[in-house]
Design a protein around this motif. Structure first.
Motif, PDB file in Angstrom:
ATOM      1  N   ARG A   1      59.670  21.400 -11.700  1.00 48.11           N
ATOM      2  CA  ARG A   1      59.522  20.072 -11.572  1.00 48.11           C
ATOM      3  C   ARG A   1      57.988  19.482 -11.631  1.00 48.11           C
ATOM      4  NH1 ARG A   1      62.435  17.371  -6.251  1.00 48.11           N
ATOM      5  NH2 ARG A   1      64.186  18.801  -6.055  1.00 48.11           N
ATOM      6  N   LEU A   2      57.114  20.496 -11.204  1.00 48.57           N
ATOM      7  CA  LEU A   2      55.616  19.948 -11.322  1.00 48.57           C
ATOM      8  C   LEU A   2      55.269  20.015 -12.764  1.00 48.57           C
ATOM      9  CD1 LEU A   2      54.186  21.965  -8.379  1.00 48.57           C
ATOM     10  CD2 LEU A   2      54.351  19.767  -8.403  1.00 48.57           C
ATOM     11  N   ARG A   3      55.592  21.018 -13.520  1.00 49.20           N
ATOM     12  CA  ARG A   3      55.364  20.895 -14.934  1.00 49.20           C
ATOM     13  C   ARG A   3      55.913  19.921 -15.647  1.00 49.20           C
ATOM     14  NH1 ARG A   3      56.444  27.555 -15.668  1.00 49.20           N
ATOM     15  NH2 ARG A   3      54.672  28.193 -14.226  1.00 49.20           N
ATOM     16  N   ALA A   4      57.292  19.347 -15.301  1.00 45.12           N
ATOM     17  CA  ALA A   4      57.895  18.073 -15.851  1.00 45.12           C
ATOM     18  C   ALA A   4      57.094  17.077 -15.688  1.00 45.12           C
ATOM     19  CB  ALA A   4      59.436  18.371 -15.467  1.00 45.12           C
ATOM     20  N   GLY A   5      56.620  16.771 -14.643  1.00 40.07           N
ATOM     21  CA  GLY A   5      55.836  15.769 -14.202  1.00 40.07           C
ATOM     22  C   GLY A   5      54.532  15.492 -14.763  1.00 40.07           C
ATOM     23  N   ASP A   6      53.767  14.547 -13.806  1.00 38.57           N
ATOM     24  CA  ASP A   6      52.471  14.305 -14.519  1.00 38.57           C
ATOM     25  C   ASP A   6      51.318  15.020 -13.759  1.00 38.57           C
ATOM     26  OD1 ASP A   6      52.247  13.622 -11.716  1.00 38.57           O
ATOM     27  OD2 ASP A   6      52.034  11.267 -12.042  1.00 38.57           O
ATOM     28  N   MET A   7      51.618  16.110 -13.336  1.00 38.16           N
ATOM     29  CA  MET A   7      50.504  16.907 -12.435  1.00 38.16           C
ATOM     30  C   MET A   7      49.463  17.404 -13.411  1.00 38.16           C
ATOM     31  SD  MET A   7      50.783  20.506 -10.467  1.00 38.16           S
ATOM     32  CE  MET A   7      51.351  21.196 -11.927  1.00 38.16           C
ATOM     33  N   VAL A   8      49.960  18.074 -14.740  1.00 33.21           N
ATOM     34  CA  VAL A   8      49.050  18.527 -15.762  1.00 33.21           C
ATOM     35  C   VAL A   8      48.052  17.492 -16.066  1.00 33.21           C
ATOM     36  CG1 VAL A   8      48.670  19.542 -17.948  1.00 33.21           C
ATOM     37  CG2 VAL A   8      50.534  20.286 -16.279  1.00 33.21           C
ATOM     38  N   HIS A   9      48.567  16.562 -16.371  1.00 28.70           N
ATOM     39  CA  HIS A   9      47.918  15.316 -16.961  1.00 28.70           C
ATOM     40  C   HIS A   9      46.952  14.779 -15.976  1.00 28.70           C
ATOM     41  CE1 HIS A   9      49.202  15.026 -21.108  1.00 28.70           C
ATOM     42  NE2 HIS A   9      50.362  15.429 -20.559  1.00 28.70           N
ATOM     43  N   LYS A  10      47.288  14.395 -14.700  1.00 27.57           N
ATOM     44  CA  LYS A  10      46.598  13.951 -13.788  1.00 27.57           C
ATOM     45  C   LYS A  10      45.243  14.883 -13.394  1.00 27.57           C
ATOM     46  CE  LYS A  10      49.108  10.662 -10.911  1.00 27.57           C
ATOM     47  NZ  LYS A  10      50.073  10.411  -9.685  1.00 27.57           N
ATOM     48  N   THR A  11      45.587  16.071 -13.285  1.00 27.11           N
ATOM     49  CA  THR A  11      44.607  17.197 -12.930  1.00 27.11           C
ATOM     50  C   THR A  11      43.630  17.366 -14.153  1.00 27.11           C
ATOM     51  OG1 THR A  11      46.269  18.436 -11.836  1.00 27.11           O
ATOM     52  CG2 THR A  11      44.233  19.570 -12.192  1.00 27.11           C
ATOM     53  N   LEU A  12      44.111  17.290 -15.270  1.00 27.59           N
ATOM     54  CA  LEU A  12      43.016  17.247 -16.325  1.00 27.59           C
ATOM     55  C   LEU A  12      42.305  16.068 -16.652  1.00 27.59           C
ATOM     56  CD1 LEU A  12      45.241  18.822 -19.381  1.00 27.59           C
ATOM     57  CD2 LEU A  12      43.450  19.870 -18.066  1.00 27.59           C
ATOM     58  N   ASP A  13      42.711  14.811 -16.104  1.00 27.91           N
ATOM     59  CA  ASP A  13      42.213  13.597 -16.047  1.00 27.91           C
ATOM     60  C   ASP A  13      40.881  13.612 -14.720  1.00 27.91           C
ATOM     61  OD1 ASP A  13      43.260  12.568 -18.338  1.00 27.91           O
ATOM     62  OD2 ASP A  13      44.615  11.089 -17.131  1.00 27.91           O
ATOM     63  N   TYR A  14      41.436  14.222 -13.737  1.00 29.06           N
ATOM     64  CA  TYR A  14      40.594  14.574 -12.624  1.00 29.06           C
ATOM     65  C   TYR A  14      39.466  15.290 -12.954  1.00 29.06           C
ATOM     66  CZ  TYR A  14      38.685  15.482  -8.082  1.00 29.06           C
ATOM     67  OH  TYR A  14      38.006  15.809  -6.986  1.00 29.06           O
ATOM     68  N   CYS A  15      39.708  16.280 -13.645  1.00 31.27           N
ATOM     69  CA  CYS A  15      38.594  17.074 -14.206  1.00 31.27           C
ATOM     70  C   CYS A  15      37.658  16.482 -15.073  1.00 31.27           C
ATOM     71  CB  CYS A  15      39.133  18.534 -14.681  1.00 31.27           C
ATOM     72  SG  CYS A  15      39.924  19.559 -13.412  1.00 31.27           S
ATOM     73  N   ARG A  16      38.225  15.737 -16.044  1.00 32.70           N
ATOM     74  CA  ARG A  16      37.415  14.992 -16.958  1.00 32.70           C
ATOM     75  C   ARG A  16      36.406  13.853 -16.330  1.00 32.70           C
ATOM     76  NH1 ARG A  16      42.719  14.826 -20.206  1.00 32.70           N
ATOM     77  NH2 ARG A  16      42.308  16.862 -21.488  1.00 32.70           N
ATOM     78  N   GLY A  17      36.785  13.606 -15.338  1.00 33.63           N
ATOM     79  CA  GLY A  17      35.985  12.512 -14.661  1.00 33.63           C
ATOM     80  C   GLY A  17      34.781  13.459 -13.808  1.00 33.63           C
ATOM     81  N   LEU A  18      35.242  14.733 -13.415  1.00 37.09           N
ATOM     82  CA  LEU A  18      34.201  15.559 -12.864  1.00 37.09           C
ATOM     83  C   LEU A  18      33.278  15.847 -13.903  1.00 37.09           C
ATOM     84  CD1 LEU A  18      36.399  17.698 -10.469  1.00 37.09           C
ATOM     85  CD2 LEU A  18      34.647  16.300  -9.628  1.00 37.09           C
ATOM     86  N   ALA A  19      33.667  16.243 -14.990  1.00 33.61           N
ATOM     87  CA  ALA A  19      32.715  16.521 -16.086  1.00 33.61           C
ATOM     88  C   ALA A  19      31.952  15.436 -16.622  1.00 33.61           C
ATOM     89  CB  ALA A  19      33.506  16.952 -17.143  1.00 33.61           C
ATOM     90  N   ALA A  20      32.172  14.200 -16.410  1.00 32.64           N
ATOM     91  CA  ALA A  20      31.295  13.192 -16.605  1.00 32.64           C
ATOM     92  C   ALA A  20      30.434  12.966 -15.763  1.00 32.64           C
ATOM     93  CB  ALA A  20      32.226  11.670 -16.796  1.00 32.64           C
ATOM     94  N   ASP A  21      30.729  13.369 -14.240  1.00 29.45           N
ATOM     95  CA  ASP A  21      29.772  13.198 -13.290  1.00 29.45           C
ATOM     96  C   ASP A  21      28.590  14.304 -13.462  1.00 29.45           C
ATOM     97  OD1 ASP A  21      31.245  11.029 -12.098  1.00 29.45           O
ATOM     98  OD2 ASP A  21      31.933  12.503 -10.680  1.00 29.45           O
ATOM     99  N   ALA A  22      29.051  15.719 -13.540  1.00 30.48           N
ATOM    100  CA  ALA A  22      28.305  16.617 -14.114  1.00 30.48           C
ATOM    101  C   ALA A  22      27.323  16.233 -15.387  1.00 30.48           C
ATOM    102  CB  ALA A  22      29.250  17.842 -14.524  1.00 30.48           C
ATOM    103  N   LEU A  23      27.600  15.885 -16.281  1.00 32.38           N
ATOM    104  CA  LEU A  23      26.684  15.409 -17.400  1.00 32.38           C
ATOM    105  C   LEU A  23      25.848  14.508 -17.185  1.00 32.38           C
ATOM    106  CD1 LEU A  23      28.838  15.822 -20.704  1.00 32.38           C
ATOM    107  CD2 LEU A  23      27.838  17.474 -19.143  1.00 32.38           C
TER     108      LEU A  23
END
Ligand code: FPP
Ligand code: MG
Length: 326
Positions: free
Chosen positions: A268-290
């Motif tokens: 269920r988690l894989r079929a939903g939006d978990m992966v995209h949401k998590t990756l987007d969250y991490c991309r936001g953290l990456a922007a903060d890191a830079l």
């Protein structure tokens, strides 16, 4: 990540760090402690935290000297010691493709060997680096303990909040990445602003690292992970990716889940939006890191530190997106 680890100046520094880690972890008067510590150190690990210590030192204009090398070794010793304790708490039998110390020697010996690694790192920091570095590391161990404790108090709580999970991973993982960068900035005699900037970079990268580790636990296959997929679910660790997913799986969670129940939650988690949401969250953290990085004059290290967060996210993204189409 490979770029960080394989850059000649960092790879050369890491060889010295490795020798220092082995000297420190083999320095007990009791051969049994040395053998146990040696087992966990030899089992592998990417040495990512000490690599970040070396990269930070070079970025701030300091060639890794004896103090920087020892500080980097202390960071890795604390990490390794914390994994010994983590495996003991999880009753884990395998890590890094080898039997855990608790499974091999029993809980009591594993506990004190983890303690030894932690204590030895503290002693080396105060005697062979500096008091400010020892203070940073001691404060970081407090954060590690608190982050790990918070995870245990939230186990199997279907109402665990994103804030609580974030506080836990900030303590148990991001704090040591933060410290890895901060001790180098301290050794380099950097300004308070540059110290704070490098610490913030390390913390953001550490968060990305743990959140993606948690995502892989829910998406990668058991073969890719080297441990059963969905381990966190079975152990009651409802991690940030699960909590951020739009899919509400809380009614399926609980103690003693069967393999079929775990597989259903993962599906269920894989079929939903978990992966995209998590990756987007991490991309936001990456922007903060830079955004946190200070001005870096060494162009090679600047390139490595700028590329690292995004490169790691995209590497994990390939694996997780493949898992969601399979
Ligand atoms: C692994 O995370 C565990 C940690 C990053 C921190 C563990 C911290 C402690 C046990 C407390 C402090 C102890 C000392 C000696 C400083 P994980 O369980 O999410 O990852 P895993 O899948 O690799 O086990
Ligand atoms: Mg664990």
């Amino acid at each position: 990540m490979e770029r960080l680890l394989n850059t000649p100046a960092i790879a050369q520094g890491l060889r010295k760090v490795e020798a220092r880690i082995r000297r420190l972890s083999g320095s007990s008067t009791l051969p049994g402690i040395n053998a146990g510590a040696e087992r966990i150190i030899s089992a592998g690990g990417k040495r990512l935290r000490p690599a970040m210590t070396l990269a930070t030192a070079i970025a701030l204009g300091k060639q890794p000297d004896r103090r920087v090398i020892t500080a980097a070794a202390c960071v890795e010793l604390i990490h390794a010691g914390s994994l010994v304790h983590d495996d003991l708490m999880d009753n884990a039998t395998e890590r890094r493709g080898t039997t855990t110390l608790n499974a091999e020697l029993g809980d009591g010996k594993a506990l004190v060997i983890g303690d030894f690694m932690l204590a030895r790192a503290g002693l080396a920091a105060i005697t062979a680096v500096s008091r400010p570095v020892a203070e940073v590391l001691a404060a970081t161990v407090v954060e590690l303990v608190e982050g790990q404790y918070l995870e245990t108090t939230d186990l199997f709580d279907p109402h665990r909040t994103v804030e609580s999970a974030l506080r836990s991973v900030t303590g148990k993982t991001a704090a040591l990445f933060r410290a890895g960068c901060l001790v180098a900035a301290v050794c380099a005699g950097a300004s308070p602003e540059d110290r704070a900037r490098m610490a913030a970079y390390g913390e953001r990268f550490g968060l990305i690292f743990q959140v993606l580790d948690d995502l892989l636990d829910l998406t990668a296959s058991s073969r890719e992970l080297g441990k059963p997929a969905g381990n966190d679910l079975r152990q009651g660790v409802y991690s940030l990716p699960l909590l951020m997913a739009g899919e509400d799986v809380s009614e399926l969670l609980g103690r003693n889940m069967t393999d079929d129940q775990v597989a259903e939650v993962l599906r269920r988690l894989r079929a939903g939006d978990m992966v995209h949401k998590t990756l987007d969250y991490c991309r936001g953290l990456a922007a903060d890191a830079l955004a946190a990085l200070p001005v870096i004059h060494d162009s090679e290290t600047a390139g490595i530190l700028y590329a690292l967060p995004t490169a790691y996210i995209e590497q994990v993204s390939q694996i997780t997106l493949l898992a969601t189409v399979n």
